[in-house]
Design an enzyme around this catalytic site. Structure first.
Site, mmCIF file in Angstrom:
data_model
loop_
_atom_site.group_PDB
_atom_site.id
_atom_site.type_symbol
_atom_site.label_atom_id
_atom_site.label_comp_id
_atom_site.label_asym_id
_atom_site.label_seq_id
_atom_site.Cartn_x
_atom_site.Cartn_y
_atom_site.Cartn_z
ATOM 1 N N GLY A 1 33.844 38.396 35.489
ATOM 2 C CA GLY A 1 34.860 37.913 34.746
ATOM 3 C C GLY A 1 36.232 38.009 35.410
ATOM 4 C CB CYS A 2 39.665 37.573 34.463
ATOM 5 S SG CYS A 2 41.342 38.097 35.181
ATOM 6 C CG PHE A 3 40.089 39.917 40.114
ATOM 7 C CD1 PHE A 3 41.213 39.812 39.522
ATOM 8 C CD2 PHE A 3 39.838 39.791 41.151
ATOM 9 C CE1 PHE A 3 42.335 38.912 40.175
ATOM 10 C CE2 PHE A 3 40.653 39.042 41.941
ATOM 11 C CZ PHE A 3 41.797 38.375 41.627
ATOM 12 C CD1 TRP A 4 44.039 40.459 37.757
ATOM 13 C CD2 TRP A 4 44.911 39.260 36.019
ATOM 14 N NE1 TRP A 4 44.940 39.626 38.214
ATOM 15 C CE2 TRP A 4 45.562 38.716 37.044
ATOM 16 C CE3 TRP A 4 45.169 38.570 34.652
ATOM 17 C CZ2 TRP A 4 46.256 37.595 37.037
ATOM 18 C CZ3 TRP A 4 45.732 37.600 34.603
ATOM 19 C CH2 TRP A 4 46.395 36.953 35.781
ATOM 20 C CB ALA B 1 36.660 43.419 35.804
#
EC number: 1.8.4.11
Length: 216
Positions: free
Chosen positions: A53-56, A58
């Site tokens: 999902g969103c790498f922020w 993750a």
């Protein structure tokens, strides 16, 4: 000509992907949390790429794991070299948002990282993660060794049994070896939630425990 929306659920063919650029995006090569380099040869350390999902959010999951040397946000699994965030968001690069995890195998096992990966998102959602919809949010594990690849496949099968028992569908995680080129994201995306503590984080697991890495 296909519109951008056509690629929200379908990875573009090479001829459909944006051309990208030869030069890597500018990057401040120091991890904001631990001071280690984001880019390098990392001699004596292991590497793996995770998409969840969103790498922020993750990336934060993994920089908190003891034994992880460094992490970085980037793009992987697609066709467009050195893509920008806006290009990836268009769906026309084929990339998923990914986190490069560099770790010391003497301090943390790969199985422990796999458990963190599986329990931190819902790997049954295909081309989305929660409210984030598009190919860039697909679940992925890109391995750098054959041993990692075998362990990732085994962990998927073990976790599938737990998910099925809990009423979830089939795991859609893309598991690949060898790992594709990891293209570092723009500087602001690196350790984003440390720079923006109130920033968006759409990660949400299933609540189902993964039966591996318990003693790591």
């Amino acid at each position: 000509m296909l519109g951008i929306g056509a690629f929200k659920q379908r990875i573009p063919c090479p001829g459909e992907a944006l051309p990208g650029r030869e030069q890597a995006l500018p990057l401040h090569n120091t991890h904001l949390i631990n001071g280690h380099p984001l880019r390098g040869e990392f001699t004596g350390l292991a590497q793996v790429q995770f998409g969840l999902g969103c790498f922020w959010g993750a990336e934060r999951k993994f920089w908190k794991v003891p034994g992880v040397y460094t992490t970085a946000a980037g793009y992987a699994g697609g066709q467009t070299p050195n893509a920008t965030y806006s290009e990836v968001c268009s769906g026309q690069t084929g990339h998923t948002e990914a986190v490069l995890v560099v770790f010391d195998e003497q301090a943390v096992s790969f199985e422990h990282l796999l458990r963190t990966f599986w329990e931190s998102h819902d790997p049954t959602q295909g081309m989305q993660q929660g409210n984030d919809v598009g190919t860039q949010y697909r679940s992925a594990i890109y391995c750098t060794t054959q041993a990692q690849y075998a362990a990732a496949l085994a962990s998927r099968d073990a976790y599938q049994q737990q998910l099925t028992a809990a009423g979830y569908g089939a795991i859609t995680t893309e598991i690949g070896f060898p790992a594709p080129t990891f293209y570092y994201a723009e500087d602001d995306h690196q350790q984003y939630l440390a720079k923006h503590p109130n920033g968006y984080c759409g990660l949400g697991g299933t609540g189902v425990s993964c039966p591996i890495g318990l003693d790591a």
